[in-house]
Write an enzyme that holds these catalytic residues in place. Structure first.
Site, short mmCIF file in Angstrom:
data_model
loop_
_atom_site.label_atom_id
_atom_site.label_comp_id
_atom_site.label_asym_id
_atom_site.label_seq_id
_atom_site.Cartn_x
_atom_site.Cartn_y
_atom_site.Cartn_z
N HIS A 17 48.09 34.14 25.24
CA HIS A 17 49.47 34.22 24.65
C HIS A 17 49.55 35.19 23.54
O HIS A 17 48.91 35.09 22.50
CB HIS A 17 49.53 32.69 23.69
N GLU B 161 51.77 36.38 21.66
CA GLU B 161 52.88 35.81 20.63
C GLU B 161 52.21 35.07 19.56
O GLU B 161 52.57 35.07 18.26
CB GLU B 161 53.85 35.11 21.15
N CYS C 197 51.30 32.95 30.44
CA CYS C 197 50.66 31.91 30.75
C CYS C 197 51.22 31.14 32.10
O CYS C 197 51.10 31.72 33.17
CB CYS C 197 50.69 31.02 29.50
#
Ligand code: XMP
Length: 535
Positions: free
Chosen positions: A166, A168, A78
């Protein structure tokens, strides 16, 4: 030991990146964006996190990429991706509309090692206000979504990858695969960080650190202090003395049950029943802050008095865990350090601090607990506030009110443990990743409501009375509020959507069995703006 460094640019998901890397059995450290540990040969890769800033903000966090680019593999996420582009002659501009939520990688370079194992149209999670409109000249685009041309790019010169989504977060369905590709395949992690290796190395380190000294540890009944105690017990045995203070506001039978668990685990534990002192000092006190202060003060007094009796102690052990210590950046750029959850040390004893869990995330603490053979009910316990039920009784505190609340809470918590639900998809993955032991069968897992939520508790609204009817009798008694929240770190929380049939059963049982309660409410507030506890 090999490690990945995560440079924190202030994103809310930085800790999540850390947890995902650890789930790949790889050690990682989260450090502020400007504290890359130069000269540390154990660093095998760097991840740049997201940020609340735009790269164009005058106060945006900036880092000198030459510290690591070209030496070790780099992954920008990001803002990290935007910063790498911006710092190398690419272009970052305000997106026409904020790119937020689910998207699909419609095109991606299947030969790029970052996307090994990716399926077409893999779902990813976007959350950014700026977007990359041109990448540096020595880079190539390696993935796009319908709205984001440079969803991912890579350098053709150096081992540098960048993704605007993202990986994660759970909504990026192959996010873990992407992180595995980076951490294991690209950085070459040997994946030697596991609960078993942690126990072996920590026990050896504790033996070396503490030697034949005596150690004192305050037990709370919670997961962190219990795991710390069992680990130390394995390293130094009877030289560890644990102290467990009962302030009288624990859950029903908790002191007795937890003492029993500790004794079964072979811990040398002194149980101190100090409830009379706490009740006496709290009598008539209604202000929440005042209650907390009195309990904190009394706790330190009782604990210290007990600790002084252990004459030649040299160390005070604590169950501090990694999130308590991470220097997290807030939006103003100030470094905030969470404080440790312990009152004063007895200064005159000159104790040194020993924190065997200081590198672990909560889910890792649970894994270590399992590795140490601790019983599951001790490992999966919900967090419980230090001041106990005192912050769940509105108004002044009396032993009778504590008894009412304990009885109601016991019905609620037992009910949550007994009620099983089937989960699939993202929900199942979220619960499994939190370390809850459940077997996947036909794409489904079965877990208790208790294990599915972060924390639950009951609140006695003892400043409120309402009218009810029981048999032919009019009642004029107190309501209780049930609280259950989902969360990953207690910083934010949402109220849990418990099944209606469960709530109906629990409400009935509480009103029928607990004298003093004639009404049950459910708290449907999220945090923020509310908090998890009522006081
Ligand atoms: P709040 O109410 O601030 O709670 O949303 C966040 C988390 O912290 C726990 N909590 C405490 N834990 N001592 C503790 O050890 C305390 O004084 C305390 N107050 C709140 C709360 O249960 C929740 O998990």
């Amino acid at each position: 030991m090999q490690k990945i460094i995560i440079l924190d640019f202030g994103s809310q998901t930085t800790q999540l990146i850390g947890r995902r890397v650890r789930e790949l059995d790889t050690f990682c450290e989260i450090v502020p964006y400007n504290k890359f540990p130069q000269g540390d040969d154990s660093v095998i890769g760097v991840i740049l996190s997201g940020s609340p800033y735009s790269v164009h903000d005058p106060e945006a966090f900036k880092v000198d990429l030459s510290q690591f680019v070209g030496r070790i593999p780099v992954l920008g996420i990001c803002y990290g991706a935007q910063f790498i582009s911006y710092a190398n002659g690419g272009k970052v501009e305000k997106a026409d509309s904020r790119e937020y939520g689910r998207a699909n990688l419609q095109e991606f370079d299947a030969r790029n090692p970052l996307f090994e194992g990716f399926v077409p149209n893999s779902q990813v999670w976007m959350s950014h206000g700026d977007t990359i409109t041109a990448i540096p000249s020595d880079c190539k685009c390696i993935a796009s979504t319908a709205n984001v041309k440079y969803a991912a790019y890579a350098s053709t010169k150096n081992p540098v990858w960048a993704v605007q989504f993202h990986p994660e977060v759970f909504h990026s369905v192959q996010g873990t695969q992407l992180l595995r590709n980076f951490v294991v395949n690209i950085c070459g992690s040997k994946q030697d960080w596991s609960a078993a290796s942690f126990v072996d190395t920590t026990v050896a380190e504790l033996k070396a650190q503490v030697g034949n000294d005596r150690v004192i540890l305050g037990l709370s009944g919670g997961v962190d202090s219990s795991v710390a105690a069992v680990l130390l017990n394995r390293a130094i045995g009877k030289n560890l003395t644990c102290i467990f203070v009962d302030h009288g506001m624990l859950r029903k039978n908790e002191f007795r049950d937890v003492m029993h668990d500790y004794e079964c685990l072979g811990l040398n534990v002194i149980g101190v029943d100090a409830s009379e002192k706490f009740f006496a000092d709290l009598a008539g006190v209604t202000d929440p802050e005042q209650k907390r202060k009195i309990i904190g003060r009394d706790f330190v007094e009782v604990f210290n008095a007990e600790a002084q009796k252990i004459k030649d102690a040299k160390w005070l052990a604590q169950g501090t865990i990694y999130p308590d210590r991470i220097e997290s950046l807030n939006i103003t750029g100030k470094v905030i350090k969470s404080h440790h959850n312990v009152g004063g040390l007895p200064k005159e004893m000159h104790l040194s601090l020993c924190e065997p869990l200081k590198w672990l995330f909560k889910d890792e603490v649970r894994r270590v607990g399992r590795q140490l053979g601790m019983p599951e009910h001790l490992i999966t316990r919900h967090p419980f506030p230090g001041p106990g039920l005192a912050v769940r009784i509105l108004g002044d505190i009396t032993p009778e009110k504590v008894r009412i609340l304990q009885d109601a809470d016991d019905i609620y918590i037992r009910g949550l443990r007994e009620y099983k639900v089937k989960l699939s998809g993202e929900e199942a993955r979220r619960v499994l990743a939190a370390g809850v032991p459940a077997d996947m069968k036909d794409g489904e897992i079965e877990v208790s409501l208790y294990d599915q939520i972060w924390q639950a508790g009951t609140v006695l609204l003892s400043t409120v009375r309402s009218v009810g009817v029981m048999g032919d009798e009019r009642t004029y008694e107190h309501p209780v509020a049930l609280r259950a929240v989902t969360s990953t770190d207690a910083m934010t929380a949402d109220w849990a959507h418990l099944p209606y049939d469960f709530m109906a059963k629990v409400s009935n049982e509480i009103i029928n069995k607990v004298r003093g309660v004639n009404r049950v409410c459910y708290d449907i507030s999220s945090k923020p703006p509310s908090t998890i506890e009522w006081e």
